[in-house]
Scaffold this motif. Structure first.
Motif, PDB file in Angstrom:
ATOM      1  N   GLY A  23      59.007  37.874  46.528  1.00  0.00           N
ATOM      2  CA  GLY A  23      57.835  37.775  47.019  1.00  0.00           C
ATOM      3  C   GLY A  23      57.032  39.250  46.957  1.00  0.00           C
ATOM      4  N   GLY A  24      57.911  40.012  47.413  1.00  0.00           N
ATOM      5  CA  GLY A  24      57.066  41.326  47.255  1.00  0.00           C
ATOM      6  C   GLY A  24      56.588  41.837  45.932  1.00  0.00           C
ATOM      7  N   ILE A  25      57.402  41.697  44.916  1.00  0.00           N
ATOM      8  CA  ILE A  25      57.102  41.791  43.557  1.00  0.00           C
ATOM      9  C   ILE A  25      55.813  40.902  43.150  1.00  0.00           C
ATOM     10  CG2 ILE A  25      57.528  41.747  41.132  1.00  0.00           C
ATOM     11  CD1 ILE A  25      60.410  42.349  41.891  1.00  0.00           C
ATOM     12  N   MET A  26      55.785  39.828  43.516  1.00  0.00           N
ATOM     13  CA  MET A  26      54.501  39.096  43.457  1.00  0.00           C
ATOM     14  C   MET A  26      53.328  39.397  44.084  1.00  0.00           C
ATOM     15  SD  MET A  26      56.141  35.268  43.772  1.00  0.00           S
ATOM     16  CE  MET A  26      54.309  34.308  43.673  1.00  0.00           C
ATOM     17  N   GLY A  27      53.326  40.027  45.380  1.00  0.00           N
ATOM     18  CA  GLY A  27      52.390  40.674  45.936  1.00  0.00           C
ATOM     19  C   GLY A  27      51.762  41.885  45.399  1.00  0.00           C
ATOM     20  N   ILE A  28      52.806  42.856  44.733  1.00  0.00           N
ATOM     21  CA  ILE A  28      52.291  43.876  43.817  1.00  0.00           C
ATOM     22  C   ILE A  28      51.327  43.521  42.758  1.00  0.00           C
ATOM     23  CG2 ILE A  28      53.243  45.865  42.573  1.00  0.00           C
ATOM     24  CD1 ILE A  28      55.333  46.083  44.812  1.00  0.00           C
ATOM     25  N   ILE A  29      52.140  42.363  41.995  1.00  0.00           N
ATOM     26  CA  ILE A  29      51.244  41.898  40.756  1.00  0.00           C
ATOM     27  C   ILE A  29      49.992  41.175  41.165  1.00  0.00           C
ATOM     28  CG2 ILE A  29      51.506  40.048  39.046  1.00  0.00           C
ATOM     29  CD1 ILE A  29      54.548  40.316  39.034  1.00  0.00           C
ATOM     30  N   GLY A  30      50.030  40.746  42.463  1.00  0.00           N
ATOM     31  CA  GLY A  30      48.476  40.235  42.903  1.00  0.00           C
ATOM     32  C   GLY A  30      47.635  41.472  42.984  1.00  0.00           C
ATOM     33  N   ALA A  31      48.244  42.318  43.715  1.00  0.00           N
ATOM     34  CA  ALA A  31      47.108  43.750  43.942  1.00  0.00           C
ATOM     35  C   ALA A  31      46.699  44.442  42.603  1.00  0.00           C
ATOM     36  CB  ALA A  31      47.921  44.704  44.802  1.00  0.00           C
ATOM     37  N   ILE A  32      47.509  44.421  41.781  1.00  0.00           N
ATOM     38  CA  ILE A  32      47.338  44.985  40.395  1.00  0.00           C
ATOM     39  C   ILE A  32      46.183  44.142  39.707  1.00  0.00           C
ATOM     40  CG2 ILE A  32      48.148  45.288  38.000  1.00  0.00           C
ATOM     41  CD1 ILE A  32      50.706  46.083  39.211  1.00  0.00           C
ATOM     42  N   GLY A  33      46.172  42.607  39.667  1.00  0.00           N
ATOM     43  CA  GLY A  33      45.257  41.702  39.318  1.00  0.00           C
ATOM     44  C   GLY A  33      43.963  41.817  40.082  1.00  0.00           C
ATOM     45  N   ILE A  34      44.001  42.117  41.553  1.00  0.00           N
ATOM     46  CA  ILE A  34      42.557  42.394  42.236  1.00  0.00           C
ATOM     47  C   ILE A  34      41.788  43.720  41.551  1.00  0.00           C
ATOM     48  CG2 ILE A  34      41.848  42.963  44.492  1.00  0.00           C
ATOM     49  CD1 ILE A  34      43.939  41.240  45.628  1.00  0.00           C
ATOM     50  N   LEU A  35      42.814  44.517  41.222  1.00  0.00           N
ATOM     51  CA  LEU A  35      42.147  45.938  40.676  1.00  0.00           C
ATOM     52  C   LEU A  35      41.803  45.644  39.192  1.00  0.00           C
ATOM     53  CD1 LEU A  35      44.335  48.543  42.042  1.00  0.00           C
ATOM     54  CD2 LEU A  35      42.358  47.933  42.984  1.00  0.00           C
ATOM     55  N   VAL A  40      33.850  39.432  41.520  1.00  0.00           N
ATOM     56  CA  VAL A  40      34.562  39.064  42.982  1.00  0.00           C
ATOM     57  C   VAL A  40      35.124  37.581  42.821  1.00  0.00           C
ATOM     58  CG1 VAL A  40      32.251  38.055  43.735  1.00  0.00           C
ATOM     59  CG2 VAL A  40      33.991  38.890  45.393  1.00  0.00           C
ATOM     60  N   TYR A  41      34.796  36.859  41.857  1.00  0.00           N
ATOM     61  CA  TYR A  41      35.053  35.483  41.965  1.00  0.00           C
ATOM     62  C   TYR A  41      36.813  35.658  41.512  1.00  0.00           C
ATOM     63  CZ  TYR A  41      30.408  34.273  42.724  1.00  0.00           C
ATOM     64  OH  TYR A  41      29.045  34.076  43.313  1.00  0.00           O
ATOM     65  N   THR A  42      36.980  36.039  40.263  1.00  0.00           N
ATOM     66  CA  THR A  42      38.376  36.342  39.685  1.00  0.00           C
ATOM     67  C   THR A  42      39.168  36.885  40.873  1.00  0.00           C
ATOM     68  OG1 THR A  42      37.434  37.933  38.316  1.00  0.00           O
ATOM     69  CG2 THR A  42      37.569  35.955  37.400  1.00  0.00           C
ATOM     70  N   ARG A  43      38.482  37.941  41.295  1.00  0.00           N
ATOM     71  CA  ARG A  43      39.542  38.674  42.151  1.00  0.00           C
ATOM     72  C   ARG A  43      40.075  37.814  43.518  1.00  0.00           C
ATOM     73  NH1 ARG A  43      36.255  44.614  42.269  1.00  0.00           N
ATOM     74  NH2 ARG A  43      37.011  45.062  40.082  1.00  0.00           N
ATOM     75  N   VAL A  44      39.092  37.235  43.902  1.00  0.00           N
ATOM     76  CA  VAL A  44      39.410  36.337  45.019  1.00  0.00           C
ATOM     77  C   VAL A  44      40.313  35.444  44.829  1.00  0.00           C
ATOM     78  CG1 VAL A  44      38.665  34.739  46.810  1.00  0.00           C
ATOM     79  CG2 VAL A  44      37.266  36.861  46.337  1.00  0.00           C
ATOM     80  N   HIS A  45      40.225  34.810  43.331  1.00  0.00           N
ATOM     81  CA  HIS A  45      40.889  33.789  42.936  1.00  0.00           C
ATOM     82  C   HIS A  45      42.557  34.084  42.722  1.00  0.00           C
ATOM     83  CE1 HIS A  45      42.427  30.171  40.814  1.00  0.00           C
ATOM     84  NE2 HIS A  45      42.934  31.003  39.926  1.00  0.00           N
ATOM     85  N   ALA A  46      42.640  35.409  42.246  1.00  0.00           N
ATOM     86  CA  ALA A  46      43.874  35.905  41.965  1.00  0.00           C
ATOM     87  C   ALA A  46      44.471  36.246  43.206  1.00  0.00           C
ATOM     88  CB  ALA A  46      43.521  37.062  41.097  1.00  0.00           C
ATOM     89  N   ALA A  47      43.881  36.697  44.289  1.00  0.00           N
ATOM     90  CA  ALA A  47      44.115  37.061  45.441  1.00  0.00           C
ATOM     91  C   ALA A  47      44.669  35.983  46.295  1.00  0.00           C
ATOM     92  CB  ALA A  47      43.152  37.822  46.296  1.00  0.00           C
ATOM     93  N   SER A  48      43.946  35.030  46.375  1.00  0.00           N
ATOM     94  CA  SER A  48      44.439  33.907  46.856  1.00  0.00           C
ATOM     95  C   SER A  48      45.650  32.900  46.596  1.00  0.00           C
ATOM     96  CB  SER A  48      43.096  32.577  46.896  1.00  0.00           C
ATOM     97  OG  SER A  48      43.508  31.321  47.531  1.00  0.00           O
ATOM     98  N   ILE A  49      45.518  32.991  45.222  1.00  0.00           N
ATOM     99  CA  ILE A  49      46.819  32.314  44.608  1.00  0.00           C
ATOM    100  C   ILE A  49      48.137  32.997  44.633  1.00  0.00           C
ATOM    101  CG2 ILE A  49      47.870  31.652  42.235  1.00  0.00           C
ATOM    102  CD1 ILE A  49      45.667  29.577  43.405  1.00  0.00           C
ATOM    103  N   ILE A  50      47.954  34.449  44.281  1.00  0.00           N
ATOM    104  CA  ILE A  50      49.179  35.038  44.333  1.00  0.00           C
ATOM    105  C   ILE A  50      49.868  35.323  46.047  1.00  0.00           C
ATOM    106  CG2 ILE A  50      49.966  37.517  44.102  1.00  0.00           C
ATOM    107  CD1 ILE A  50      50.526  36.234  41.946  1.00  0.00           C
ATOM    108  N   ASP A  51      48.776  35.361  46.769  1.00  0.00           N
ATOM    109  CA  ASP A  51      49.058  35.659  48.238  1.00  0.00           C
ATOM    110  C   ASP A  51      49.656  34.786  48.826  1.00  0.00           C
ATOM    111  OD1 ASP A  51      48.792  36.687  50.902  1.00  0.00           O
ATOM    112  OD2 ASP A  51      46.912  35.749  51.224  1.00  0.00           O
ATOM    113  N   THR A  52      49.206  33.305  48.628  1.00  0.00           N
ATOM    114  CA  THR A  52      49.920  32.210  49.110  1.00  0.00           C
ATOM    115  C   THR A  52      51.240  31.966  48.519  1.00  0.00           C
ATOM    116  OG1 THR A  52      47.823  31.020  49.282  1.00  0.00           O
ATOM    117  CG2 THR A  52      49.609  29.512  49.374  1.00  0.00           C
ATOM    118  N   GLY A  53      51.296  32.140  47.152  1.00  0.00           N
ATOM    119  CA  GLY A  53      52.691  32.158  46.565  1.00  0.00           C
ATOM    120  C   GLY A  53      53.743  33.065  46.884  1.00  0.00           C
TER     121      GLY A  53
END
Length: 122
Positions: A23-35, A40-53
């Motif tokens: 879960g921690g690694i998935m969160g880090i991958i999501g943070a990299i995706g946001i950057l 804004v649309y693809t960033r929010v999508h990446a954050a939402s999917i990875i955050d929930t997962g």
């Protein structure tokens, strides 16, 4: 039967720790995706999917490490709250961006922009 219970008591903390790490690694991958994503649309999508997962995997790991059923019930309530509010807040954020007129990137440029122009500057 006792051997199976002993095996479960050994595997449960290892599996719980592995899920927390995942879960921690998935969160880090999501943070990299946001950057890395362009708008804004693809960033929010990446954050939402990875955050929930990531949250789901990490909370499941915590459930395996929980000593009592009371803590498991609390973790389930936290999961349900985050599972509902995370995508809802992402939708509200994207809706606000859309109403504010922020255009999505299509093919490396914002929709409505013309290629080859410099914005009127000479």
């Amino acid at each position: 039967m006792s051997a199976i219970i002993d095996l479960l008591l050994v595997i449960k903390p290892i599996l719980g720790a592995a899920l927390l790490l995942a879960g921690g690694i998935m969160g880090i991958i999501g943070a990299i995706g946001i950057l890395r994503f362009p708008d804004v649309y693809t960033r929010v999508h990446a954050a939402s999917i990875i955050d929930t997962g990531a949250m789901t995997v990490a909370i499941f790991g915590m459930v395996l490490l929980a000593p009592t059923i009371t803590i498991v019930i609390k973790l389930a309530a936290i999961w349900l709250f985050l599972f509902i509010t995370g995508p809802t807040s992402s939708h509200a954020l994207v809706n606000a961006a859309y109403k504010a007129g922020i255009q999505p990137m299509i093919g490396g440029e914002a929709r409505g922009e013309k290629t080859g122009t410099d914005g009127g500057a000479s």
